[in-house]
Design a protein around this motif. Structure first.
Motif, short mmCIF file in Angstrom:
data_model
loop_
_atom_site.label_atom_id
_atom_site.label_comp_id
_atom_site.label_asym_id
_atom_site.label_seq_id
_atom_site.Cartn_x
_atom_site.Cartn_y
_atom_site.Cartn_z
N GLY A 103 1.17 -7.25 9.48
CA GLY A 103 0.49 -6.66 8.33
C GLY A 103 0.10 -5.23 8.65
O GLY A 103 -0.09 -4.86 9.81
N TYR A 104 -0.04 -4.41 7.60
CA TYR A 104 -0.31 -2.98 7.81
C TYR A 104 -1.39 -2.51 6.86
O TYR A 104 -1.38 -2.83 5.67
N LEU A 105 -2.38 -1.81 7.40
CA LEU A 105 -3.42 -1.19 6.59
C LEU A 105 -3.36 0.31 6.84
O LEU A 105 -3.83 0.79 7.87
N PRO A 106 -2.75 1.07 5.91
CA PRO A 106 -2.66 2.52 6.12
C PRO A 106 -3.98 3.22 5.85
O PRO A 106 -4.93 2.60 5.39
N GLN A 107 -4.03 4.52 6.13
CA GLN A 107 -5.24 5.29 5.81
C GLN A 107 -5.41 5.34 4.31
O GLN A 107 -4.44 5.44 3.57
N ARG A 108 -6.65 5.28 3.88
CA ARG A 108 -6.94 5.23 2.45
C ARG A 108 -6.42 6.46 1.73
O ARG A 108 -5.95 6.39 0.60
N ALA A 109 -6.47 7.62 2.40
CA ALA A 109 -6.09 8.87 1.74
C ALA A 109 -4.59 8.99 1.55
O ALA A 109 -4.11 9.96 0.97
N SER A 110 -3.82 7.99 2.03
CA SER A 110 -2.36 8.15 1.99
C SER A 110 -1.76 7.84 0.63
O SER A 110 -0.58 8.04 0.42
N VAL A 111 -2.56 7.33 -0.32
CA VAL A 111 -2.00 7.04 -1.65
C VAL A 111 -2.81 7.72 -2.74
O VAL A 111 -3.92 8.20 -2.51
N ASP A 112 -2.23 7.74 -3.93
CA ASP A 112 -2.88 8.32 -5.11
C ASP A 112 -3.68 7.21 -5.80
O ASP A 112 -3.11 6.31 -6.40
N TRP A 113 -5.01 7.28 -5.71
CA TRP A 113 -5.84 6.20 -6.26
C TRP A 113 -5.96 6.27 -7.77
O TRP A 113 -6.56 5.40 -8.39
N ASP A 114 -5.38 7.29 -8.36
CA ASP A 114 -5.35 7.38 -9.82
C ASP A 114 -4.22 6.52 -10.39
O ASP A 114 -4.04 6.43 -11.59
N PHE A 115 -3.45 5.90 -9.51
CA PHE A 115 -2.29 5.11 -9.93
C PHE A 115 -2.71 4.01 -10.91
O PHE A 115 -3.75 3.38 -10.73
N PRO A 116 -1.88 3.79 -11.96
CA PRO A 116 -2.24 2.76 -12.93
C PRO A 116 -2.05 1.35 -12.38
O PRO A 116 -1.01 0.75 -12.55
N ALA A 117 -3.07 0.85 -11.69
CA ALA A 117 -3.00 -0.50 -11.15
C ALA A 117 -4.42 -1.02 -10.97
O ALA A 117 -5.35 -0.23 -10.75
N THR A 118 -4.59 -2.32 -11.07
CA THR A 118 -5.89 -2.92 -10.79
C THR A 118 -5.95 -3.32 -9.31
O THR A 118 -4.93 -3.31 -8.62
N ALA A 119 -7.16 -3.66 -8.85
CA ALA A 119 -7.31 -4.10 -7.47
C ALA A 119 -6.38 -5.28 -7.20
O ALA A 119 -5.70 -5.33 -6.17
N LEU A 120 -6.32 -6.22 -8.15
CA LEU A 120 -5.47 -7.40 -7.95
C LEU A 120 -3.99 -7.00 -7.90
O LEU A 120 -3.23 -7.54 -7.09
N ASP A 121 -3.59 -6.05 -8.76
CA ASP A 121 -2.20 -5.57 -8.74
C ASP A 121 -1.83 -5.10 -7.34
O ASP A 121 -0.76 -5.42 -6.82
N VAL A 122 -2.73 -4.29 -6.74
CA VAL A 122 -2.43 -3.71 -5.44
C VAL A 122 -2.29 -4.81 -4.39
O VAL A 122 -1.36 -4.80 -3.57
N VAL A 123 -3.20 -5.78 -4.42
CA VAL A 123 -3.13 -6.84 -3.42
C VAL A 123 -1.88 -7.70 -3.63
O VAL A 123 -1.25 -8.15 -2.67
N CYS A 124 -1.49 -7.88 -4.89
CA CYS A 124 -0.27 -8.66 -5.19
C CYS A 124 0.96 -8.03 -4.55
O CYS A 124 1.92 -8.72 -4.23
#
Lengths: 430, 251
Positions: B79-100
């Motif tokens: 499993g991989y947990l990248p740095q938080r700043a590595s993605v665009d958090w404005d992306f149209p997704a919910t928390a559940l979408d991301v975990v899915c």
């Protein structure tokens, strides 16, 4: 306008094209590929002209659409490869590479086009229409082809939905999961080229990028859910395609591409202004409401503290009238501003207004007490932490007290149920 | 768990350069079972080590093996947990979408996320204490909550080894405690974590093993043996703040 068979086919073709462009464009935008789509469009021109030359050399009809579109696709892909090759040299950045390739390919196309114009008329018929688009020139079978290609792109987008989403959001994580982001990127690029090529005749190669970007950008303003975003983007694209084709059918001098893009720009501007949450108007209203609420609380607190200063004793509202001029002086406001606030608060029945003086109503006194408690809670907290001196605590509290719940204020105060005295002298601003 | 089992992560002779600037020089190191921190000064190549091991950036030489196998044969265990700043958090997704998204390898290409996978993702969100925010757009979460979404996504991979890049970077105290609790549960269930970590003072509390890195592997081993002032000074050179140094020195 009579809606003849041909017009209907063209409208349907343009709508399908907009639908596909809206869907593909949403992913292109999320993956940061909008500029690359522009490069594909411009790079297609030399391909179209060369294809026409080759077809004419073989004695076939140079206006037949399939070879021209094939030429456009080949040249568009060559343009993308050129961008990537340039960026890989690490001598220039990708944005510069895109600008260089886009303009060079387009210039080559224009030069070729001027050469073609010296040839017999048949070879150049309609080629310049590809630059700005002319849906009215579409024959029924052209519209059918554009529609079919668009439908194909749409289907591929839906099939690849999960992979495209994962790659757009976090390509590194997708790769760790074992998804090939490279293959997904190639597929997305293929979709961009497909839609661009399908839209060449109707929208033209200069403006096709707008049909990819504008519906998607509009949809992003309206929703935070990707499935809904795709739906809105596709619908907006279809609407713009149809509107553009209709406008161009009404006025054959108006290039379809321009009409399509203007429709898209209109949708985007409306969304930018009026979107319920992300719109500029909504944001401005929210800001104004926050500022007004802060000013209201400051006014009510000043009215309360004037009572305290006049000897009503800390923690009680007292029952005196206070001159508005005195409140303005205490806040450091111009008198006009204090007056406007006083009238507004009187309208809200929080103060009574009489002869240049105000008096807190029972509701106003309750609101004022909450505001005073919040302010002093923050002040006491900052002073207890040693984070500020008295004047500094007053200023900082002015900024952060708004929205502090009474429960939170209780947690910050040493004696939660009471209203403590102000840590600083009341009256004029220091 | 037997002593003969291959280590969760083994790196041999790894050398990585960005352009002409070398970042990692011939790093050979094996992560033991349990919780391991990678520490070192800025630019020491901590994140680079993780990314190169996962094949996200090309290595000039060397290889990484996971449970004794190349990554392609062990993907489902990593499993991989990248740095938080590595993605665009404005992306149209919910928390559940991301975990899915962590469950994609278990799904078809097309169609909706199956209920079973959605439930697994929801369970991962519950484990980091974010069940209430499953439907919220990720851009409207606080920084700490976003970090926990990433942690939940890593957990939803159901891995045996988690590579984490600065899981504690810029998070609030509540999130830090939630992450520590998750790390301890992972270790208690016999699984493994290798985390890039920047706060020297919490290394002995949170981790059992440490790798001190500064371009090269300076020292490695159980925290009690390897995390010594001498080794730390060797890894950080003259750049270690004296106050920090004092706080990690054993009493």
């Amino acid at each position: 306008m009579t809606l003849g068979y041909n017009t209907l086919v063209v409208l349907a073709g343009c709508a399908l094209l907009g639908l596909a462009a809206g869907t593909v464009g949403a992913f292109a935008l999320l993956r940061g590929r909008a500029l690359l789509a522009d490069a594909v469009g411009h790079a297609a021109l030399p391909g179209v002209v060369l294809a026409a030359l080759i077809v004419a050399a073989f004695g076939a009809d140079p206006r037949a659409l399939p070879p021209l579109l094939a030429g456009a696709a080949v040249a568009g892909i060559a343009g993308v490869l050129a961008v990537q090759a340039l960026a890989r040299t690490r001598r220039i950045r990708e944005d510069a590479a895109i600008a260089i390739v886009l303009s060079s390919f387009y210039a080559a196309g224009v030069a070729l086009l001027s050469y073609v114009q010296t040839l017999p008329a048949a070879a150049q018929a309609g080629l310049s229409k590809f630059i700005l688009g002319q849906a009215a020139a579409m024959r029924a079978e052209d519209a059918f082809w554009a529609g079919a290609v668009a439908a194909l792109a749409l289907a591929a987008c839906l099939l690849l939905f999960q992979r495209l989403r994962a790659t757009c959001f976090d390509p590194d994580h997708a790769r760790v999961l074992g998804l090939s982001t490279q293959r997904t990127d190639i597929a997305l690029l293929g979709l961009i080229v497909t839609v661009t090529v399908a839209g060449l005749q109707a929208v033209g190669l200069i403006l096709i990028v707008a049909l990819l970007v504008l519906p998607a950008a509009t949809a992003r303003l309206l929703t935070f859910r990707l499935p809904r975003l795709l739906l809105i983007s596709a619908a907006t694209g279809a609407l713009c395609g149809m509107a553009g084709a209709a406008a161009s059918a009404l006025d054959p001098d108006l290039p379809t591409g321009a009409a399509v893009v203007l429709a898209g720009a209109g949708c985007f501007s409306l969304a930018l202004l009026l979107a319920p949450e992300r719109g500029l108007l909504a944001a401005g209203l929210r800001r104004a409401r926050r500022r007004l609420a802060a000013a209201e609380e400051h006014f009510l607190r000043a009215a309360w503290e004037a009572q305290e200063a006049a000897g009503a004793g800390p923690g009680t509202a007292g029952d005196r009238w206070t001159p508005i001029a005195a409140l303005a002086a205490a806040r450091g406001w111009r008198e006009g501003r204090a007056w406007r606030l006083a009238r507004w608060l009187a309208f809200r029945d929080l103060v009574a207004l009489s002869e240049r003086q105000v008096h807190l109503t029972p509701r106003g006194a309750a609101a004022a007490r909450r505001a005073v408690r919040a302010h002093r809670a923050v002040e006491h907290h900052l002073l207890a932490l040693g984070a500020a001196d008295t004047a500094g605590a007053d200023r900082l509290a002015d900024l952060v007290e708004h929205g502090l719940s009474p429960e939170a204020a209780s947690r910050l105060l040493p004696e939660p149920s009471t209203l403590p005295a102000s840590p600083h002298a009341l009256g004029g601003k220091a | 768990m037997s002593a003969a089992a291959p280590p969760p992560l083994e790196i041999r002779g790894l050398t990585v350069a960005y352009g002409e600037r070398p970042v990692l020089w011939d790093v050979t190191w094996a992560a033991p079972q349990g919780l391991t921190a990678i520490v070192g000064p800025n630019g020491a190549g901590k994140s680079t080590l993780i990314k190169a091991a996962l094949g996200l950036i090309p290595a000039l030489s060397g290889e990484a093996r996971f449970f004794g196998r190349p990554l392609d044969e062990a993907r489902m265990r990593v499993g991989y947990l990248p740095q938080r700043a590595s993605v665009d958090w404005d992306f149209p997704a919910t928390a559940l979408d991301v975990v899915c998204m962590a469950r994609y390898p278990r799904m078809n290409w097309w169609g909706r996320v199956p209920r079973r996978e959605r439930d697994a993702a929801a369970a991962a969100l519950a484990e980091v204490g974010l069940s209430d925010l499953a439907g919220r757009q990720i851009g409207r979460l606080s920084g700490g909550q976003q970090q926990r979404v990433f942690l939940a996504r890593a957990l939803a991979q159901d891995a045996d080894l988690y590579l984490m890049d600065e899981p504690f970077a810029a998070v609030d105290a509540a999130t830090e405690q939630a992450i520590v609790a998750v790390l301890r549960r992972i270790a208690a269930s016999g699984r493994n974590v290798v985390a890039v970590h920047h706060d020297l003072s919490t290394v002995p509390d949170y981790f059992a093993h440490v790798l001190l890195l500064n371009g090269r592997a300076v020292a490695a081993g159980p925290v009690a043996e390897a995390f010594t002032p001498t080794n730390i000074a060797a890894a950080y050179g003259g750049r270690l703040n004296l106050l920090e140094h004092a706080s990690v020195a054993p009493a």
